[in-house]
Design a protein around this motif. Sequence first.
Motif, PDB file in Angstrom:
ATOM      1  N   THR A  48       0.844  -1.043   0.057  1.00 33.03           N
ATOM      2  CA  THR A  48       0.099   0.059   0.144  1.00 33.03           C
ATOM      3  C   THR A  48       0.774   1.311   0.057  1.00 33.03           C
ATOM      4  OG1 THR A  48      -1.597  -1.227   1.176  1.00 33.03           O
ATOM      5  CG2 THR A  48      -1.775   1.208   1.018  1.00 33.03           C
ATOM      6  N   ARG A  87       2.427   1.816  -3.352  1.00 36.43           N
ATOM      7  CA  ARG A  87       1.428   2.442  -4.477  1.00 36.43           C
ATOM      8  C   ARG A  87       1.228   3.776  -4.114  1.00 36.43           C
ATOM      9  NH1 ARG A  87      -1.993  -2.404  -3.530  1.00 36.43           N
ATOM     10  NH2 ARG A  87      -3.188  -1.171  -2.036  1.00 36.43           N
ATOM     11  N   ARG A  88       1.247   4.139  -3.053  1.00 35.36           N
ATOM     12  CA  ARG A  88       0.930   5.538  -2.396  1.00 35.36           C
ATOM     13  C   ARG A  88       2.080   6.443  -2.826  1.00 35.36           C
ATOM     14  NH1 ARG A  88       0.711   5.631   3.654  1.00 35.36           N
ATOM     15  NH2 ARG A  88       3.149   6.461   3.236  1.00 35.36           N
ATOM     16  N   ILE A 122      -2.905  11.202   2.283  1.00 36.63           N
ATOM     17  CA  ILE A 122      -2.869  10.076   2.845  1.00 36.63           C
ATOM     18  C   ILE A 122      -1.689   9.863   3.314  1.00 36.63           C
ATOM     19  CG2 ILE A 122      -3.269   7.521   2.487  1.00 36.63           C
ATOM     20  CD1 ILE A 122      -5.117   8.061   0.323  1.00 36.63           C
ATOM     21  N   LEU A 178      -9.609   4.273  -3.483  1.00 37.65           N
ATOM     22  CA  LEU A 178      -8.722   4.759  -2.480  1.00 37.65           C
ATOM     23  C   LEU A 178      -7.687   3.730  -2.159  1.00 37.65           C
ATOM     24  CD1 LEU A 178     -11.346   6.203  -0.152  1.00 37.65           C
ATOM     25  CD2 LEU A 178      -9.750   7.406  -1.234  1.00 37.65           C
ATOM     26  N   ARG A 179      -7.819   2.632  -2.037  1.00 35.98           N
ATOM     27  CA  ARG A 179      -6.863   1.383  -1.816  1.00 35.98           C
ATOM     28  C   ARG A 179      -5.738   1.606  -2.759  1.00 35.98           C
ATOM     29  NH1 ARG A 179      -5.201  -1.127   1.258  1.00 35.98           N
ATOM     30  NH2 ARG A 179      -5.462  -3.445   0.931  1.00 35.98           N
ATOM     31  N   ALA A 180      -6.005   1.822  -4.205  1.00 42.02           N
ATOM     32  CA  ALA A 180      -5.095   1.699  -5.216  1.00 42.02           C
ATOM     33  C   ALA A 180      -4.109   2.757  -5.040  1.00 42.02           C
ATOM     34  CB  ALA A 180      -6.037   1.681  -6.586  1.00 42.02           C
ATOM     35  N   VAL A 181      -4.863   3.886  -4.729  1.00 36.84           N
ATOM     36  CA  VAL A 181      -3.805   5.198  -4.809  1.00 36.84           C
ATOM     37  C   VAL A 181      -3.258   5.235  -3.120  1.00 36.84           C
ATOM     38  CG1 VAL A 181      -5.379   6.515  -6.335  1.00 36.84           C
ATOM     39  CG2 VAL A 181      -5.550   6.763  -3.932  1.00 36.84           C
ATOM     40  N   GLY A 182      -3.062   4.158  -2.457  1.00 38.70           N
ATOM     41  CA  GLY A 182      -2.128   4.279  -1.379  1.00 38.70           C
ATOM     42  C   GLY A 182      -2.993   4.350   0.074  1.00 38.70           C
ATOM     43  N   LEU A 183      -4.316   4.226   0.165  1.00 34.50           N
ATOM     44  CA  LEU A 183      -5.146   3.975   1.570  1.00 34.50           C
ATOM     45  C   LEU A 183      -4.714   2.870   1.950  1.00 34.50           C
ATOM     46  CD1 LEU A 183      -6.647   6.442   3.236  1.00 34.50           C
ATOM     47  CD2 LEU A 183      -8.658   4.768   2.501  1.00 34.50           C
ATOM     48  N   SER A 184      -4.068   2.765   3.224  1.00 37.35           N
ATOM     49  CA  SER A 184      -3.849   1.335   4.054  1.00 37.35           C
ATOM     50  C   SER A 184      -5.308   0.658   4.300  1.00 37.35           C
ATOM     51  CB  SER A 184      -2.835   1.324   4.816  1.00 37.35           C
ATOM     52  OG  SER A 184      -3.381   2.408   6.020  1.00 37.35           O
TER      53      SER A 184
END
Lengths: 248, 847
Positions: free
Chosen positions: A83, A86-87, A115, B754-760
């Motif tokens: 994660t 990706r972020r 985020i 959201l998960r794809a762009v990095g929300l854990s």
Amino acid sequence: MSHQVAARAEHLVKAYGAGAAAVRALDDVTVEFYAGEFTAIMGPSGSGKSTLMHCMAALDQPTEGRILLGDTELGRLNDNRLTALRRDQIGFVFQSFNLVPTLTAQENILLPLSIAGRSPDPEWFDTVIDTVDLRPRLKHRPSELSGGQQQRVACARALVSKPEIVFADEPTGNLDSTSGAEVLGFLRRSVDDFGQTIVMVTHDPVAASYTDRVIFLTDGQVRDELRSPTAESVLSRMTALDPRRARS
Amino acid sequence: MLRATWRSLIARRMRLLMSTFAIVLGVAFVAGSLVFTDTLDRAFTGIVSGTVGDVMVRPQGAQASTRAGTTATVPVSLVARVKQVPGVRDAVGEARSPTVYVLDKRGKPLGGQGAPGFAMGYHTLPAAHGIPALTLTAGRPPTRAGEVTIDPATAGAAAYRIGDTVSLLTAGTPPRITARIVGFAKFGQGSLVGATLTTFDPATAQRLFVGNSRGYQDIWVTAQPGVSDTELRSRIAAVLPRGVQADTGDAVAKESGGQIKQALGFITTFLLIFAGISLLVGGFLIVNTFSMLVAQRSRELALLRALGARRGQVTRSVLAEALVVGLVGSTVGLGLGFLLAIGIRALFARFGLDLSGTPLVFRARTVLAAYGIGMVVTAIAAYLPARRASSIPPVAALRDDIALPERAVWRRWHLGMILLGGAAGALIKASIRPVQHSTYVLAVGMIAALFAVILISPVVARPVLRAAGVPYRWIFGAVGRLAEENSLRNPRRTAATASALMIGMTLVSMMTVFGASAKSSVDALIADNFTGDYVVSSQTGIPFSPSLADSMAKVPGVQEVSRLRYSPAQIGTDKDALAGIEPRTFGDIVKIELVAGRMPAVKGHTLLVQDDVAAQRRLGVGSKVPVSLGGRPATFTVIGIFKKSPAILVRYLTSLEGYAAAGGRPQDTFVYVIQRGGADPAAVERRLQQIVAPVPTVTVKNQQEFAAQQHEQIDTLLRIIYALLGLAVIIAVLGIVNTLALSVIERTREIGLLRAVGLSRRQLRRMVRLEAVVVSLLGAVLGVALGVALGYALQRSQRDQGITVLAVPWTQLGLYVVLAALVGVLAAWLPARRAARLDVLRAIATE
């Protein structure tokens, strides 16, 4: 052109199901994506091009083989690390539904950074905003933007965190040709001006013509590769690989 | 695709189940209350019909169950005369008391708090319609002084055997007697519902409960076979002297049964109120669930419309689904209600109302009410979403979201504000001055205020949620911002979810404010108006022996002992109550302000009347009023008017002689003790405690202890109310779970993005949790605010009843808000887990 490798897949296999019914979406794919290059992955439906991109982008796990992003091997990372990867190191542009509807354009662009709890580099933010030409639209919500504007917001989001690599999955698939050209032009410019690495899945030869290099997939295997493509050269190569397409 | 269908079906089943649960609880309350009431009814009917003969001869104006009893009697000689009436098989004079308590071997009273202790002279006549009355189960009847029978259940509870010596408490003199158990006797019909039954030989009973050998309290008459009770009643009535009347046993049973039912009717009312609250909260849950289901299925419904379904057909299809939910919920609720009735029965058994001898009564009315209420509430709650479903235009088959137009939100706002204005008016009116039917005005005002706030909540929600968003963004950054926006995405839905919680919080807060005010008021009341040093009283106000006060007067260091005797009474045309006081000392103990007349003038057949009643009844000094405590009325003269005060809850006062003249028994209800200045309080209190020690039903309390006892009573009541309101809160929490779970499903793609762009996963769970917390906080803040306002109105309106002080326990109310936030965290647990477990790729690919 520098040939430093930004991402590499080695002997990638992605299998669905088991036994006789097993389908191999990726069948021993080894491919490299070079830093500072705009690469297209092309192939007919079911060729495995989206699966390849999802695996490279840490959205999906391969059945066999390794993926290296820079020096990082994805197979070794747990979900939290993936994660974070990706972020921080990957940018995404999807075909549709790229934006969180409750947030404004600006908030959407800054989403990965916020985020992570990081603040944007204001100069870089300005540069990106001006490049995608969105300054007057920053306070708008996605529902108030056209499809092309929404995709440009998505592109800005993908770039603003200065990722190692941007993956774009059919970014112009839902756009008319004018809007599509704007988005592709912007992606091209970010490679030329900022040295961004971009990998794009597409089935459109015109879109592919904006790239530096095209990789052709069929039946889960890399069949061919083309440098400095034009729409015509891509089309003829595709026809050769997939005769059905020529008739349609 | 199959998998997706299956999943959505499971998800929907869960959601339907949760809204069904709301119906289940509401229906269970209704069914449980009705079953319990019917059971109570049967139990008392059984007892009462077993304790009367075919015809009862009583003093005129006798009330069947005046606990203090009356000194009015029928003459002994009348028994012989009644026996000679043709058609009478036998007749017996009776001496009874409802206040004889059996002590166990350790000296503790048996039977519960408040349950009567029946005592009577032993006789063998059957009850009305030939039902066996007293039945000896072991040993022999008592034949002389010092012998008793007790009922087998009591004997079992205290492990008494025949031949044992037992201690008994009476309200007469001496207060405590001992006797040998010679047998066990019970009423032939049913159980005693927690009461005890002691029988004495007739002469002893007469001495103890009548006090002389000239009279009986009533004459129990048994008819010859073939003689109807009404016929016999008329024949007996013909031979009776003035001041004595004959009634059929059925009439007397009905009269006393009615009184008991009325006294216990509050239980039913109480439970039905909570049933109503559960159903109201449940209604919100259903409206919300169906709104969301309709929104989710809008494409499917639009497609149906496009294919030619008429609006009515769409409405009916949604309503049909709701009716299935109602049907299932009512059925389960009915079953649960039966269990609830068992629970209530067990609860009341602990308070001394033992119904275990009576099977639960399941009447057809209960079943009809359960289904009727369950189905109707569901149908009403589903009607709005169903109608909205039918208004989906066929073109909406391609649209994502069916949002309620803003106009409708504002229409609600206007309606709500008008309603709120009306409610405020009613509440202010009811709290400034007691008006005609002020209880109704107050209740209607409160309900109106609640609905008004529910109506305006979608508009009010926005600023509240925005305000919560500030610290959210500050502390939680992007996750907080997302949670804030999610809660604002559909303010109507958020507000409806929060409203369900708000209802519970409003009522809890209102009761908290009112309870705290009641406690402070009691303190203030005791401090300001009560100057006695000690209060002597019994649990639940049962009168006790006057010999206790006699002994206390002799204690060194005691300056004054002042008695108060109290009984329900017929005063003029009103059923009210009369208190007998000692005019010389009463003013020293309780603050009393005379508008007319003087205390020393209160003697003999004279009355002091509260100013309000005097105005209502047009009574002035010199007015003549007939007063009766259950015998022939005596004429009293009004000699004074006193100002209404929360310290004096009785509206008619007379002297102790006047009380006796009206037929009151020489038994004390309260005794106030003032000690001499300079006396050693510890020594005085020790001596007083020694005096009441043999009578464990009576206690001596100083001011502080007396106040603490009042607090304890208020706290007990509050605890029961909180427990019942807790159910409404649980339903509301289910509503939050429901809304969140559905939101998660609705936003699957967004969550994938959201998960794809990095929300854990952790951040995602936190986002859902924060949304739940903000919804809970919205409900809590609105609820506490409204609750404080309503609590204030309630306190103001009750200040004539003694709730003179407003106390707002802010800390406790603040704690509620914190608890609500925790409740939100809890409610988010499952939906958050589901959201976090979504597969990123599949979520993005969801259509």
